[in-house]
Design an enzyme around this catalytic site. Structure first.
Site, PDB file in Angstrom:
ATOM      1  CG  ASP A 127     -72.305  19.750  28.159  1.00 15.71           C
ATOM      2  OD1 ASP A 127     -71.729  20.579  28.886  1.00 15.71           O
ATOM      3  OD2 ASP A 127     -73.260  20.039  27.429  1.00 15.71           O
ATOM      4  CE  LYS A 169     -77.595  10.437  35.852  1.00 12.62           C
ATOM      5  NZ  LYS A 169     -78.917  11.055  35.796  1.00 12.62           N
TER       6      LYS A 169
HETATM    7  C1  LIG Z   1     -69.356  23.020  29.705  1.00 15.91           C
HETATM    8  S1  LIG Z   1     -69.602  24.357  28.624  1.00 15.91           S
HETATM    9  C2  LIG Z   1     -67.944  24.788  28.102  1.00 15.91           C
HETATM   10  C3  LIG Z   1     -67.901  26.139  27.449  1.00 15.91           C
HETATM   11  C4  LIG Z   1     -66.507  26.620  27.047  1.00 15.91           C
HETATM   12  N1  LIG Z   1     -65.911  25.772  26.040  1.00 15.91           N
HETATM   13  C5  LIG Z   1     -65.629  26.714  28.253  1.00 15.91           C
HETATM   14  O1  LIG Z   1     -64.769  25.836  28.406  1.00 15.91           O
HETATM   15  O2  LIG Z   1     -65.838  27.630  29.045  1.00 15.91           O
HETATM   16  C6  LIG Z   1     -70.204  23.545  27.178  1.00 15.91           C
HETATM   17  C7  LIG Z   1     -70.804  24.533  26.195  1.00 15.91           C
HETATM   18  O3  LIG Z   1     -71.098  23.851  25.002  1.00 15.91           O
HETATM   19  C8  LIG Z   1     -72.428  24.143  24.622  1.00 15.91           C
HETATM   20  N2  LIG Z   1     -72.902  22.937  23.968  1.00 15.91           N
HETATM   21  C9  LIG Z   1     -73.102  21.734  24.532  1.00 15.91           C
HETATM   22  N3  LIG Z   1     -73.475  20.845  23.627  1.00 15.91           N
HETATM   23  C10 LIG Z   1     -73.519  21.519  22.448  1.00 15.91           C
HETATM   24  C11 LIG Z   1     -73.833  21.138  21.131  1.00 15.91           C
HETATM   25  N4  LIG Z   1     -74.168  19.881  20.842  1.00 15.91           N
HETATM   26  N5  LIG Z   1     -73.773  22.067  20.172  1.00 15.91           N
HETATM   27  C12 LIG Z   1     -73.426  23.360  20.444  1.00 15.91           C
HETATM   28  N6  LIG Z   1     -73.108  23.770  21.680  1.00 15.91           N
HETATM   29  C13 LIG Z   1     -73.155  22.862  22.663  1.00 15.91           C
HETATM   30  C14 LIG Z   1     -73.164  24.454  25.891  1.00 15.91           C
HETATM   31  O4  LIG Z   1     -74.299  25.265  25.671  1.00 15.91           O
HETATM   32  C15 LIG Z   1     -72.103  25.163  26.683  1.00 15.91           C
HETATM   33  O5  LIG Z   1     -72.065  26.538  26.426  1.00 15.91           O
END
Ligand SMILES: C[S@@+](CC[C@H](N)C(=O)[O-])C[C@H]1O[C@@H](n2cnc3c(N)ncnc32)[C@H](O)[C@@H]1O
Length: 203
Positions: free
Chosen positions: A114, A118
């Site tokens: 992510d 912002k």
């Molecule tokens: C934008 S997705 C990308 C998923 C994968 N790496 C891909 O490229 O398809 C980000 C993933 O990271 C997980 N995620 C976000 N912040 C996280 C955190 N602090 N700890 C564990 N998982 C997290 C979200 O639930 C999501 O599945």
């Protein structure tokens, strides 16, 4: 009378530490003599299972906080009959800073995290100085941290943080450098015409 919620049984292929407050040993995550790779925020897991299928001689751990995604990835691992991939349902920063064993990871992948675009949310971005230090600590000598994002401003941010941190050597990363499957989000972003940028950093 207060109702007690039944404890959730772990999925097959889910890794659940017996104690979340002590650092793990490498032997709990990888079999003797095998490289250990971590996929932080593995999402729906395409990268993780394709990598595990391609490299049966390495052990893989996906880290993901959303239960639905953990279940989905575990099911896929089972369906493919992979014995070298598991998923930990936990928060990435905690996992890196407090749980994973030091000097034990051969590659750590952070793919399409992510971007928290912002300004007021930038502090939620995973790539921060403390995080880089924790990644440095858990990589074995010569180990690599690989990062990809579709978000140009987050990429610049990451480059600046890495430069300020100063310890990693940055390597070229041409597309054909080695087997590196596309993630679910990468496929989505590329279908929308977005371009990903990557950092390949060696300890
Ligand atoms: C934008 S997705 C990308 C998923 C994968 N790496 C891909 O490229 O398809 C980000 C993933 O990271 C997980 N995620 C976000 N912040 C996280 C955190 N602090 N700890 C564990 N998982 C997290 C979200 O639930 C999501 O599945």
């Amino acid at each position: 009378m207060e109702m007690q919620r039944p404890a959730r049984l772990p999925e097959a292929h889910e890794f659940t530490p017996d104690d979340y407050f002590r650092r793990l040993a490498k032997s709990e995550l990888a079999r003797a003599g095998r490289p250990l790779e971590i996929d932080l925020g593995c999402g729906d897991g395409r990268f993780l299972w394709e990598m595990a299928a391609h490299h049966p001689e390495r052990d893989f751990l996906g880290v993901e906080r959303l239960l639905g995604r953990v279940r989905k990835v575990c099911k896929k691992i089972g369906k493919l009959g992979l014995t070298n991939a598991r998923v930990l349902r936990l928060e990435s920063r905690y996992t890196v800073e407090w749980l994973l064993p030091r000097e034990s990871v051969s590659r750590l992948h952070l793919l399409c995290p992510d971007p928290w675009p912002k300004l007021k949310h930038h502090r939620r971005r995973l790539i921060q100085e403390e995080f880089l230090q924790a990644v440095w600590d858990l990589l074995e000598p010569g180990g690599e941290f690989l990062f990809k994002t579709d978000h140009p401003e987050y990429f610049k941010w990451a480059e600046n943080k890495v430069t300020a941190f100063g310890k990693f050597a940055r390597l070229d990363w041409p597309e054909d450098a080695f087997f590196y499957p596309k993630t679910d989000f990468q496929l989505l972003w590329e279908s929308q015409g977005k371009v990903l940028q990557g950092l390949r950093l060696r300890k």
